[in-house]
Design an enzyme around this catalytic site. Structure first.
Site, PDB file in Angstrom:
ATOM      1  N   ARG A 160       0.794  -1.227   0.000  1.00  0.00           N
ATOM      2  CA  ARG A 160       0.000   0.000   0.000  1.00  0.00           C
ATOM      3  C   ARG A 160       0.827   1.278   0.000  1.00  0.00           C
ATOM      4  O   ARG A 160       0.515   2.222  -0.714  1.00  0.00           O
ATOM      5  CB  ARG A 160      -0.891   0.033   1.233  1.00  0.00           C
ATOM      6  CG  ARG A 160      -2.030  -0.916   1.131  1.00  0.00           C
ATOM      7  CD  ARG A 160      -2.784  -0.924   2.425  1.00  0.00           C
ATOM      8  NE  ARG A 160      -4.028  -1.651   2.239  1.00  0.00           N
ATOM      9  CZ  ARG A 160      -4.924  -1.814   3.206  1.00  0.00           C
ATOM     10  NH1 ARG A 160      -4.712  -1.314   4.401  1.00  0.00           N
ATOM     11  NH2 ARG A 160      -6.028  -2.471   2.973  1.00  0.00           N
ATOM     12  N   GLU A 204      -8.340   1.069  16.662  1.00  0.00           N
ATOM     13  CA  GLU A 204      -7.766   2.132  15.837  1.00  0.00           C
ATOM     14  C   GLU A 204      -7.324   3.345  16.640  1.00  0.00           C
ATOM     15  O   GLU A 204      -6.367   4.016  16.272  1.00  0.00           O
ATOM     16  CB  GLU A 204      -8.701   2.535  14.699  1.00  0.00           C
ATOM     17  CG  GLU A 204      -7.881   3.133  13.570  1.00  0.00           C
ATOM     18  CD  GLU A 204      -8.661   3.378  12.314  1.00  0.00           C
ATOM     19  OE1 GLU A 204      -9.485   2.523  11.926  1.00  0.00           O
ATOM     20  OE2 GLU A 204      -8.431   4.429  11.707  1.00  0.00           O
ATOM     21  N   LEU A 247      -9.151  -5.129  11.164  1.00  0.00           N
ATOM     22  CA  LEU A 247     -10.280  -5.825  11.786  1.00  0.00           C
ATOM     23  C   LEU A 247      -9.798  -6.892  12.758  1.00  0.00           C
ATOM     24  O   LEU A 247     -10.359  -7.067  13.841  1.00  0.00           O
ATOM     25  CB  LEU A 247     -11.173  -6.451  10.714  1.00  0.00           C
ATOM     26  CG  LEU A 247     -12.000  -5.482   9.882  1.00  0.00           C
ATOM     27  CD1 LEU A 247     -12.819  -6.236   8.842  1.00  0.00           C
ATOM     28  CD2 LEU A 247     -12.920  -4.647  10.769  1.00  0.00           C
TER      29      LEU A 247
HETATM   30  C1  LIG Z   1     -13.050   1.951   3.704  1.00  0.00           C
HETATM   31  C2  LIG Z   1     -12.339   1.099   4.703  1.00  0.00           C
HETATM   32  C3  LIG Z   1     -12.216  -0.266   4.495  1.00  0.00           C
HETATM   33  C4  LIG Z   1     -11.536  -1.048   5.405  1.00  0.00           C
HETATM   34  N1  LIG Z   1     -11.447  -2.381   5.173  1.00  0.00           N
HETATM   35  C5  LIG Z   1     -10.788  -3.152   6.058  1.00  0.00           C
HETATM   36  C6  LIG Z   1     -10.695  -4.553   5.858  1.00  0.00           C
HETATM   37  O1  LIG Z   1     -11.259  -5.118   4.917  1.00  0.00           O
HETATM   38  N2  LIG Z   1      -9.975  -5.274   6.747  1.00  0.00           N
HETATM   39  C7  LIG Z   1      -9.378  -4.703   7.827  1.00  0.00           C
HETATM   40  O2  LIG Z   1      -8.767  -5.403   8.598  1.00  0.00           O
HETATM   41  N3  LIG Z   1      -9.483  -3.391   8.062  1.00  0.00           N
HETATM   42  C8  LIG Z   1     -10.168  -2.608   7.211  1.00  0.00           C
HETATM   43  N4  LIG Z   1     -10.272  -1.273   7.463  1.00  0.00           N
HETATM   44  C9  LIG Z   1      -9.826  -0.763   8.770  1.00  0.00           C
HETATM   45  C10 LIG Z   1     -10.780  -1.226   9.871  1.00  0.00           C
HETATM   46  O3  LIG Z   1     -12.085  -1.287   9.360  1.00  0.00           O
HETATM   47  C11 LIG Z   1     -10.778  -0.295  11.073  1.00  0.00           C
HETATM   48  O4  LIG Z   1      -9.479  -0.073  11.501  1.00  0.00           O
HETATM   49  C12 LIG Z   1     -11.579  -0.874  12.226  1.00  0.00           C
HETATM   50  O5  LIG Z   1     -12.857  -1.248  11.817  1.00  0.00           O
HETATM   51  C13 LIG Z   1     -11.664   0.129  13.359  1.00  0.00           C
HETATM   52  O6  LIG Z   1     -12.523  -0.358  14.361  1.00  0.00           O
HETATM   53  P1  LIG Z   1     -12.701   0.437  15.703  1.00  0.00           P
HETATM   54  O7  LIG Z   1     -13.704  -0.324  16.493  1.00  0.00           O
HETATM   55  O8  LIG Z   1     -11.406   0.708  16.318  1.00  0.00           O
HETATM   56  O9  LIG Z   1     -13.293   1.868  15.267  1.00  0.00           O
HETATM   57  P2  LIG Z   1     -14.700   2.278  14.597  1.00  0.00           P
HETATM   58  O10 LIG Z   1     -15.321   1.171  13.865  1.00  0.00           O
HETATM   59  O11 LIG Z   1     -14.480   3.541  13.897  1.00  0.00           O
HETATM   60  O12 LIG Z   1     -15.628   2.543  15.854  1.00  0.00           O
HETATM   61  C14 LIG Z   1     -15.470   3.673  16.672  1.00  0.00           C
HETATM   62  C15 LIG Z   1     -16.818   4.019  17.261  1.00  0.00           C
HETATM   63  O13 LIG Z   1     -16.633   4.997  18.265  1.00  0.00           O
HETATM   64  C16 LIG Z   1     -17.669   5.931  18.204  1.00  0.00           C
HETATM   65  N5  LIG Z   1     -17.220   7.195  18.779  1.00  0.00           N
HETATM   66  C17 LIG Z   1     -16.239   8.017  18.325  1.00  0.00           C
HETATM   67  N6  LIG Z   1     -16.168   9.126  19.093  1.00  0.00           N
HETATM   68  C18 LIG Z   1     -17.120   9.003  20.037  1.00  0.00           C
HETATM   69  C19 LIG Z   1     -17.562   9.843  21.101  1.00  0.00           C
HETATM   70  N7  LIG Z   1     -17.027  11.072  21.312  1.00  0.00           N
HETATM   71  N8  LIG Z   1     -18.566   9.414  21.902  1.00  0.00           N
HETATM   72  C20 LIG Z   1     -19.142   8.199  21.680  1.00  0.00           C
HETATM   73  N9  LIG Z   1     -18.787   7.389  20.671  1.00  0.00           N
HETATM   74  C21 LIG Z   1     -17.780   7.778  19.860  1.00  0.00           C
HETATM   75  C22 LIG Z   1     -17.961   6.037  16.710  1.00  0.00           C
HETATM   76  O14 LIG Z   1     -19.260   6.505  16.495  1.00  0.00           O
HETATM   77  C23 LIG Z   1     -17.766   4.614  16.242  1.00  0.00           C
HETATM   78  O15 LIG Z   1     -18.976   3.898  16.230  1.00  0.00           O
HETATM   79  C24 LIG Z   1     -10.956  -0.462   6.554  1.00  0.00           C
HETATM   80  C25 LIG Z   1     -11.080   0.891   6.772  1.00  0.00           C
HETATM   81  C26 LIG Z   1     -11.762   1.685   5.851  1.00  0.00           C
HETATM   82  C27 LIG Z   1     -11.887   3.138   6.097  1.00  0.00           C
END
Ligand SMILES: Cc1cc2nc3c(=O)[nH]c(=O)nc-3n(C[C@H](O)[C@H](O)[C@H](O)COP(=O)(O)OP(=O)(O)OC[C@H]3O[C@@H](n4cnc5c(N)ncnc54)[C@H](O)[C@@H]3O)c2cc1C
Ligand code: FES
Lengths: 552, 118
Positions: A279, A369, A385
């Site tokens: 990437r 993340e 993920l």
């Molecule tokens: C387009 C795209 C495709 C991707 N595809 C892949 C893939 O195929 N495989 C892979 O491994 N990774 C992939 N990734 C990366 C991966 O999806 C993410 O790193 C991962 O899903 C992050 O999960 P998370 O739970 O840390 O954060 P998130 O899923 O972003 O969840 C964070 C949550 O916190 C909440 N939040 C934020 N601030 C506040 C606040 N102040 N108060 C209350 N709630 C709050 C948000 O609303 C959100 O629901 C992709 C990323 C993108 C952008």
């Protein structure tokens, strides 16, 4: 804001993406009462939904945790902490299989085994897709959380800041958007799972709401952040047509054995070499071609698979929700040219954690993340993920253990201070043009901290960040009762501006080029000095930037 | 503005604290290309910050964050396109209770046939 509602639990999880959902399940299954708060509707907001759904795990007979670990470290240019990378590699298979226990479904091959793919940077086939992509995963985990008697899911709840008790984090305060009132979420331990700050860049492929709230709250509470300069730019984010801007098409699918297409410049010349580079290298090929003026009418290059026999043979690869979405906008990915450019996709840096998600502040944990030190300067496809599942579960368990022994309760004064801070934002006429300020900040981040950076541009970003932050801090919005989106906008803008200053500061500190951090004024990699994390900590005089060694 | 470069959006406004009933309010969004209903609502929110709508998208047409009623039909706002020169009326999705404007409460589904707005 007296008489605010109060919810109490052993563990508070902020953010209900893949990491937060998994953390809540782990804590609850171990016996903790859990509050899971999310600023949007659960399984209808956050980055996890947008994920294509690739997970990495050691499931192939010729693969091993050692090979996976080596791939992580090599791909991250040596900046992933060794203990975290080892943990991720060792526990990925169990956690990925376990998603099926919660109702997710992994793709199988004809023989009934996991359908494993191999993307650039992987020594063995190691990628398995979850059915329904990120939504399939998030919806299953969310349903499992709602089935769990001791998880209280609070959606449309915007957390505004952490509250401490006796030096430890003892919960958070926020705004119940549905009811319109502030509330206190008191807990013995708090897990931040709030995702990244990619919305800071004008070109990104993430949903609105990736504004870095949790990272900034952790920083304000005194936690150490690392490598905030490290944002992963995905090579092929759609920039045109406008209705599709922000969606992405897989550059991985351009590989000879998949769709064998390419990204073409205005003159029709292919931009990517084969075999496909990883990437960070791929996005540089695109960024350089665009900078050389080879881009199309809307500043992008043309992703195209329409003339490839391989694409015709593998057309089913485009029969997923993600590509159906593109079709719904009148674009046929199998035959049309789609204008793309590198865009912010994933925050590699974030809150510094250990393998249990522990931050440098007692009682505060961070999971995927928003956590910072398990990838390094680049990330393998599918690692995001998987990390939500491995480190989400670990953080949930560790938080439950901490809560059992902590007994921390929020200090009255800390709670009052947070509510007062909120109340002080209300009562205005809403005269500040928040959208314009946000656009200004996002343009400055794109310009100064995009794919190519130098000291001058980063300095300008720091300047704009300070100005926008001051204006956002002075903004007063109407006290609007339920769903005060104006208040959320302004608080998110403050987080973004504060995050921007940290990105700029860390990027200035790292005087070398590594992975996704490309300094035009320091084009060489400098292993002698920079096999280290950049760090940021809050002091009374603003952020203190430094560096620290990578853990072996 | 050149009519060919403009999309007219009539959005439903309703604040439970002050309004007995909802009303429609018209906005003009400049665009030379088609935009989704969801993107249009986000633009209206930028033009008039007091108008509330959901802005987080999954880029998949599946999660349902964007559920609204457009021209009298319940739709996914992120995959419903409106062309320059056209007019669209956007109201809350009919199957969920309204929180404010076009924002609904996904945890409060309404029985089939109930009008969300009333
Ligand atoms: C387009 C795209 C495709 C991707 N595809 C892949 C893939 O195929 N495989 C892979 O491994 N990774 C992939 N990734 C990366 C991966 O999806 C993410 O790193 C991962 O899903 C992050 O999960 P998370 O739970 O840390 O954060 P998130 O899923 O972003 O969840 C964070 C949550 O916190 C909440 N939040 C934020 N601030 C506040 C606040 N102040 N108060 C209350 N709630 C709050 C948000 O609303 C959100 O629901 C992709 C990323 C993108 C952008
Ligand atoms: S935003 Fe997810 S379905 Fe429309």
């Amino acid at each position: 804001m007296s008489g605010a509602a109060k919810y109490e639990a052993d563990v508070l999880v902020v953010g209900a993406g893949g990491a937060g959902l998994r953390a809540a399940l782990a804590a609850a299954e171990a016996g903790a009462s859990v509050i899971l708060a999310n600023k949007g509707p659960v399984a209808r907001s956050g980055v996890t939904l947008t994920a294509a759904g690739g997970l990495q795990a050691v499931l192939h007979p010729d693969d091993s945790p050692e090979l996976y670990y080596e791939d992580i470290v090599r791909c991250g240019y040596g900046l992933a902490d060794g203990d975290l990378a080892r943990t991720l590699a060792a526990e990925a298979a169990d956690r990925v299989r376990e998603t099926e226990r919660y109702g997710a479904r992994l793709m199988r091959d004809a023989a009934g085994g996991y359908a494993l793919g191999q993307f650039p940077g992987m020594a063995r086939p190691r990628n398995v897709f979850v059915k329904g992509g990120g939504i399939g995963l998030a919806a299953a985990l969310a349903a499992a959380c709602r089935r769990q008697g001791n998880i209280r899911v609070v959606e449309d709840f915007f957390v505004t800041g952490l509250v401490k008790g006796g030096g430890a984090v003892a919960g958070a305060a926020g705004l119940d958007l549905k009811g319109g009132a502030p509330a206190l979420l008191a807990a013995g331990a708090t897990v931040l799972a709030t995702g990244g700050c990619q919305w800071l860049w004008a070109t990104n492929d993430c949903p609105a709401g990736t504004t870095g709230d949790g990272i900034v709250y952790a920083y304000r509470a005194g936690a150490e952040l690392v490598d905030m300069e490290m944002v992963l730019f995905y090579p092929s984010v759609i920039v045109w047509p406008p209705s599709l801007a922000g969606a992405f098409v897989h550059y991985e699918f351009l590989a000879p054995d998949v769709l064998d297409g390419n990204v073409y410049d205005r003159a029709g010349k292919p931009v990517l070499p084969k075999p496909l580079p990883r990437r960070d290298e791929a996005m540089l090929f695109l960024a350089r071609a665009i900078r050389e003026g080879r881009g199309g009418p809307h500043g992008g290059l043309l992703w195209y698979v329409g003339d490839s026999p391989q694409a015709a043979a593998n057309a089913s690869r485009l029969n997923t929700l993600q590509y159906d979405y593109i079709r719904a906008h009148g674009v046929e990915p199998a035959t049309d040219r789609i204008e793309v450019a590198p865009g912010a996709h994933y925050l590699l840096g974030g809150v510094h954690v250990d393998a249990d998600g522990r931050t440098s502040v007692p009682g505060l944990f961070a999971a995927p993340e928003c956590a910072g030190n398990f990838d390094g300067a680049n990330r393998l496809a599918g690692n995001g993920l998987t990390a939500t599942q491995v480190f989400g579960a670990r953080a949930g368990l560790a938080a439950r253990r901490w809560a059992a022994g902590s007994g921390a309760r929020p200090d009255e004064a800390a709670v009052r201070a947070e509510f007062d801070r909120l109340a002080a934002r209300l009562g205005g006429k809403g005269g500040t043009d928040v959208a314009a300020l946000r656009n200004r900040l996002r343009a400055a981040a794109q310009e100064g901290a995009g794919v190519g950076r130098d000291a001058a541009g980063l300095g300008r970003l720091a300047q704009v960040a300070a100005e926008v932050r001051a204006e956002a801090a002075a903004a007063r919005v109407p006290a609007a009762g339920v769903f005060n989106q104006q208040l959320v906008d302004v608080l998110e803008l403050e987080s973004m501006a504060e995050a921007a200053a940290l990105v700029a500061g860390c990027a200035l500190a790292r005087t070398e080029t590594r992975g996704h951090h490309v300094r035009e004024d320091f084009p060489a990699r400098d292993d002698a000095n920079w096999l280290r994390h950049t760090t940021a900590r809050r002091t009374a005089d603003g952020p203190a930037f430094g560096s620290k060694p990578v853990r072996p | 503005m050149d009519e060919e470069q403009v999309i007219t959006v009539r959005v439903y406004r309703y604040d439970p604290a002050s309004d007995k009933a909802g009303r429609l309010e018209e906005h003009k969004v400049a665009s030379a290309a088609p935009l989704s209903v969801m993107a249009l609502l986000a633009r209206v929110h930028e033009l008039d910050a007091t108008f509330c709508c959901r802005t987080a998208t999954c880029f998949k047409g599946r999660c349902g964050s964007c559920l609204v009623r457009a021209d009298g039909r319940d739709v996914f706002g992120c995959t419903t396109l409106v062309r320059p020169g056209e007019t669209v009326t956007v109201e809350p999705h009919s199957r969920f209770a309204v929180i404010r404007d076009v924002v609904v409460d996904f945890e409060r589904p309404l029985a089939a046939g109930t009008e969300a707005a009333e």
